[in-house]
Write a protein that holds these residues in place. Structure first.
Motif, PDB file in Angstrom:
ATOM      1  N   GLY A 353       0.810  -1.213   0.000  1.00 52.34           N
ATOM      2  CA  GLY A 353       0.000   0.000   0.000  1.00 52.34           C
ATOM      3  C   GLY A 353       0.846   1.266   0.000  1.00 52.34           C
ATOM      4  N   GLU A 354       0.351   2.287  -0.682  1.00 52.10           N
ATOM      5  CA  GLU A 354       1.059   3.567  -0.760  1.00 52.10           C
ATOM      6  C   GLU A 354       0.064   4.701  -0.530  1.00 52.10           C
ATOM      7  N   ARG A 355       0.426   5.624   0.349  1.00 52.41           N
ATOM      8  CA  ARG A 355      -0.376   6.833   0.586  1.00 52.41           C
ATOM      9  C   ARG A 355       0.433   8.031   0.108  1.00 52.41           C
ATOM     10  N   ALA A 356      -0.237   8.908  -0.634  1.00 48.44           N
ATOM     11  CA  ALA A 356       0.469  10.067  -1.176  1.00 48.44           C
ATOM     12  C   ALA A 356      -0.460  11.264  -1.199  1.00 48.44           C
ATOM     13  N   GLU A 357       0.143  12.463  -1.026  1.00 48.83           N
ATOM     14  CA  GLU A 357      -0.595  13.710  -1.131  1.00 48.83           C
ATOM     15  C   GLU A 357      -0.210  14.392  -2.440  1.00 48.83           C
ATOM     16  N   GLY A 358      -1.176  15.064  -3.038  1.00 51.02           N
ATOM     17  CA  GLY A 358      -0.894  15.741  -4.298  1.00 51.02           C
ATOM     18  C   GLY A 358      -1.855  16.875  -4.559  1.00 51.02           C
ATOM     19  N   ALA A 359      -1.691  17.478  -5.714  1.00 52.64           N
ATOM     20  CA  ALA A 359      -2.538  18.615  -6.114  1.00 52.64           C
ATOM     21  C   ALA A 359      -3.828  18.082  -6.717  1.00 52.64           C
ATOM     22  N   THR A 360      -4.698  17.611  -5.869  1.00 52.26           N
ATOM     23  CA  THR A 360      -5.984  17.067  -6.297  1.00 52.26           C
ATOM     24  C   THR A 360      -7.068  17.580  -5.364  1.00 52.26           C
ATOM     25  N   ASP A 361      -8.289  17.589  -5.862  1.00 55.10           N
ATOM     26  CA  ASP A 361      -9.391  18.080  -5.048  1.00 55.10           C
ATOM     27  C   ASP A 361     -10.286  16.946  -4.565  1.00 55.10           C
ATOM     28  N   SER A 364      -8.967   9.724  -3.378  1.00 54.47           N
ATOM     29  CA  SER A 364      -9.217   8.630  -4.307  1.00 54.47           C
ATOM     30  C   SER A 364      -8.326   7.434  -4.005  1.00 54.47           C
ATOM     31  N   THR A 365      -8.698   6.300  -4.585  1.00 53.58           N
ATOM     32  CA  THR A 365      -7.899   5.075  -4.470  1.00 53.58           C
ATOM     33  C   THR A 365      -7.674   4.502  -5.862  1.00 53.58           C
ATOM     34  N   GLU A 366      -6.542   3.795  -5.989  1.00 52.94           N
ATOM     35  CA  GLU A 366      -6.246   3.097  -7.242  1.00 52.94           C
ATOM     36  C   GLU A 366      -5.856   1.663  -6.907  1.00 52.94           C
ATOM     37  N   GLY A 367      -6.624   0.715  -7.416  1.00 51.05           N
ATOM     38  CA  GLY A 367      -6.321  -0.693  -7.193  1.00 51.05           C
ATOM     39  C   GLY A 367      -6.311  -1.082  -5.733  1.00 51.05           C
ATOM     40  N   LEU A 368      -7.184  -0.471  -4.940  1.00 52.07           N
ATOM     41  CA  LEU A 368      -7.217  -0.741  -3.504  1.00 52.07           C
ATOM     42  C   LEU A 368      -7.761  -2.142  -3.244  1.00 52.07           C
ATOM     43  N   ALA A 369      -6.962  -2.984  -2.591  1.00 52.02           N
ATOM     44  CA  ALA A 369      -7.384  -4.337  -2.225  1.00 52.02           C
ATOM     45  C   ALA A 369      -7.185  -4.516  -0.724  1.00 52.02           C
ATOM     46  N   LEU A 370      -8.159  -5.126  -0.059  1.00 58.73           N
ATOM     47  CA  LEU A 370      -8.121  -5.313   1.389  1.00 58.73           C
ATOM     48  C   LEU A 370      -8.138  -6.794   1.729  1.00 58.73           C
ATOM     49  N   GLU A 371      -7.421  -7.140   2.797  1.00 55.43           N
ATOM     50  CA  GLU A 371      -7.394  -8.519   3.277  1.00 55.43           C
ATOM     51  C   GLU A 371      -7.482  -8.540   4.789  1.00 55.43           C
ATOM     52  N   LEU A 372      -7.894  -9.691   5.329  1.00 58.48           N
ATOM     53  CA  LEU A 372      -7.794  -9.949   6.758  1.00 58.48           C
ATOM     54  C   LEU A 372      -6.382 -10.432   7.069  1.00 58.48           C
ATOM     55  N   PRO A 373      -5.964 -10.412   8.351  1.00 54.17           N
ATOM     56  CA  PRO A 373      -4.615 -10.897   8.688  1.00 54.17           C
ATOM     57  C   PRO A 373      -4.355 -12.327   8.221  1.00 54.17           C
ATOM     58  N   GLN A 374      -5.424 -13.137   8.108  1.00 56.70           N
ATOM     59  CA  GLN A 374      -5.251 -14.524   7.678  1.00 56.70           C
ATOM     60  C   GLN A 374      -5.133 -14.650   6.162  1.00 56.70           C
ATOM     61  N   GLY A 375      -5.213 -13.515   5.441  1.00 55.43           N
ATOM     62  CA  GLY A 375      -5.110 -13.540   3.986  1.00 55.43           C
ATOM     63  C   GLY A 375      -6.440 -13.623   3.269  1.00 55.43           C
ATOM     64  N   VAL A 376      -7.555 -13.653   4.009  1.00 56.51           N
ATOM     65  CA  VAL A 376      -8.884 -13.717   3.386  1.00 56.51           C
ATOM     66  C   VAL A 376      -9.188 -12.374   2.716  1.00 56.51           C
ATOM     67  N   ARG A 407     -10.308   2.093   7.841  1.00 52.48           N
ATOM     68  CA  ARG A 407      -8.982   1.955   8.456  1.00 52.48           C
ATOM     69  C   ARG A 407      -7.876   2.119   7.410  1.00 52.48           C
ATOM     70  N   ALA A 408      -8.111   1.566   6.223  1.00 50.59           N
ATOM     71  CA  ALA A 408      -7.123   1.714   5.151  1.00 50.59           C
ATOM     72  C   ALA A 408      -7.009   3.170   4.719  1.00 50.59           C
ATOM     73  N   LEU A 409      -8.142   3.861   4.596  1.00 51.71           N
ATOM     74  CA  LEU A 409      -8.114   5.275   4.220  1.00 51.71           C
ATOM     75  C   LEU A 409      -7.430   6.106   5.304  1.00 51.71           C
ATOM     76  N   ALA A 410      -7.579   5.691   6.566  1.00 49.70           N
ATOM     77  CA  ALA A 410      -6.943   6.406   7.674  1.00 49.70           C
ATOM     78  C   ALA A 410      -5.453   6.100   7.759  1.00 49.70           C
TER      79      ALA A 410
END
Length: 569
Positions: A353-361, A364-376, A407-410
């Motif tokens: 995962g990568e978080r970045a700030e930029g000149a945008t209003d 947004s997310t790109e290719g955001l994928a979420l998993e549980l600790p067990q890999g689910v 949590r991912a967005l945070a």
């Protein structure tokens, strides 16, 4: 090899303070304590010579010399007492300085990059970080100084008295071989044998002390949990279940303590036997020279006292072994904790995962994928955009991953891939279903996470009144455990007052009104739209009536399947 690893880990933990910007005061105090310790050794050397003169004056019945030597002894004793008192006082001052610095550093390290949160997800083997910071740190500083200064005194005493003992003991012939300074060799062999046997008997104490600190912390934590959740336990009438849990945890405490007691009993048998034999051992070894007339009574007493000092210095490890075992366990727990913090950060850095700030209003997310600790998988790679001013309602079944998305967005969820792009300088505020309420003055609780001084009392009272908590407006300086005093609904109202004061650019609400009736939910959302017109609302809720305040809707599709997705509803 294990010893080298331990010493390196200890040095990594101990060194930073002594090279920090605050080292000057610590080094000054350490120099004073070391100087006083050396002074005490010097006094013992003077007393050793006093033994010879004093007992010779008794043997020769020289009354004037007897009284003069009593006066000299009292002077040395007075100096010794003053040095011992101030050595303890200055050492405790040094403990305060060192512990304060270490406490600040370890707390900052624990809180940095939200390691305190990720430690629970990525490294569950590190138990009770609160106990390691509060108790282990205190024991580490205290024991390190006591053992370190004790070792220094033992070495200086050994160097000082071994010369005296060598000169006094003369030579002995055994099996046709003359051994000069024979009492020195007897002292070395006696202490060496004692040290080896002490370590062999007492080594299990290190592991037992490590576990004891853990079990004590677990037991204390379970008691705190009852206090924090007293209402829930009372409503469930779960007292017997809690009592059984307390008994089980306490049983571990006592069972391990029995192990410590048994091992200390075994060690005590040996060390006490060793110490008692050491009282008469020098007299037995020196007796032939005294009875042969080679030395007088004063010489015998001086030899016995010098032998005792040498033997005591050589036996330092034996005398402090229980304290050493506890110190070793404490160092292991602290170095293990700091290693876990470093490991958590390394693990988080390796994630995609990568978080970045930029000149945008927009957020947004790109290719955001979420998993549980067990890999689910919770969410397949998804591209989202939360445009400024466009309020969004996120819905889906329980356990689908809605809160994990927040949590991912945070930036606190480690099990994600993709990219999150934020407007530069954007202020985000997250309101969970159960708000966090720190213990303290009500104004501080309402303003959190901002400083209470950032807001005027009138503004805080206005925010409380707006969310329906106006009856608390006169209690801003009242200090309470508000999480226990306020109902669930009142806590959620307070969180809305917090949002009114902090005025975020994006406000994420995770079932933030779940404890309130429908009309109260509607009133609070109308309040947000009215008071925070520039704030973008992103809400998680099962109450679809909130769609009125969120023109855009996203819903989880295929939750629980191998390919869950988030799409427009």
């Amino acid at each position: 090899m294990a010893t080298n690893r331990f010493l390196k880990a200890f040095w990594v933990l101990a060194r930073p303070y002594w090279v920090s910007e605050q080292r000057a005061k610590g080094l000054g105090l350490l120099a004073a304590v070391v100087g006083l310790s050396l002074g005490l050794v010097w006094i013992n050397v003077q007393l050793n010579a006093w033994y010879n003169d004093f007992y010779n004056s008794i043997q020769e019945k020289r009354l004037d010399d007897f009284y003069a030597l009593i006066g000299y002894f009292l002077l040395l004793a007075l100096i010794y007492i003053a040095a011992a008192v101030y050595r303890l006082y200055l050492r405790q001052m040094l403990e305060i300085e060192w512990r304060t610095w270490l406490n600040e550093r370890l707390l900052a390290d624990w809180l940095k990059d939200r390691a305190y949160y990720q430690l629970q997800l990525l490294d569950r083997g590190t138990d009770n970080p609160d106990q390691r910071i509060a108790d282990d740190l205190r024991l580490f500083v205290d024991s390190t100084l006591i053992l370190g200064l004790g070792l220094l005194s033992a070495v200086v005493t050994l160097v000082s008295f071994i010369t005296i003992l060598w000169a006094l003991s003369g030579a002995i012939t055994l099996a046709g071989m003359t051994i000069p300074g024979y009492m020195v060799w007897f002292a070395v062999l006696y202490a060496l044998a004692g040290s080896v046997l002490t370590h062999a008997i007492g080594r299990p104490l290190i592991g037992l002390n490590f576990n004891q600190q853990r079990y004590e912390a677990d037991y204390r934590f379970s008691l705190v949990r009852l206090r924090e959740n007293s209402e829930g336990v009372a409503l469930y009438t779960g007292e017997q279940e809690e009592l059984g849990n307390f008994r089980e945890r306490f049983r571990y405490v006592i069972s391990n303590w029995w192990g410590i007691m048994k091992k200390q009993k075994q060690l005590g048998w040996f060390t006490n036997f060793y110490a008692q034999i050491a009282v008469v051992f020098p007299f037995v070894v020196a007796a032939p020279r005294y009875f042969s007339g080679a030395i007088q009574l004063g010489g015998l007493m001086q030899i016995a006292q010098a032998f005792g000092q040498v033997q005591s210095a050589l036996s330092w490890f034996i005398d402090v072994y229980p304290a050493f075992a506890e110190w070793k366990a404490t160092v292991d727990r602290l170095t293990g904790f700091t290693s876990s913090l470093a490991r958590v950060r390394e693990e988080a850095a390796r994630l995609d995962g990568e978080r970045a700030e930029g000149a945008t209003d927009a957020l947004s997310t790109e290719g955001l994928a979420l998993e549980l600790p067990q890999g689910v998988p919770l969410l397949t790679p998804t591209t989202l955009e939360f445009r400024r001013g466009e309020h969004v309602l996120v819905s889906g079944p329980s356990g689908a991953g809605k809160s994990t998305l927040f949590r991912a967005l945070a930036g606190i969820w480690p099990y994600w891939r993709g990219r999150v792009k934020l407007p530069r300088g954007a202020r985000l505020l997250f309101l969970p279903q159960k708000p966090y309420l720190p213990i303290g003055a009500l104004k501080h609780v309402v303003c959190y996470p901002a400083q209470a001084a950032s807001f005027a009392d009138a503004d805080v009272r206005d925010a409380l009144a707006a969310v329906g908590l106006g009856h608390f407006s006169g209690d801003l300086e009242r200090r309470e455990n508000w999480a226990q005093l306020l109902s669930g609904g009142e806590q959620q109202r307070l969180a809305f007052a917090r949002a009114l004061l902090n005025r975020p650019d994006w406000l994420f609400l995770d079932e933030a009104t779940a404890s309130l009736p429908a009309e109260a939910q509607a009133a609070l959302y109308r309040l947000l739209r009215e008071r925070l017109p520039a704030t973008t609302l992103v809400s998680i809720s099962h109450h679809l009536e909130l769609a009125e305040y969120h023109p855009r809707r996203l819903a989880w599709r295929g939750a629980g399947s191998p390919a869950p997705a988030l799409a427009a509803a």
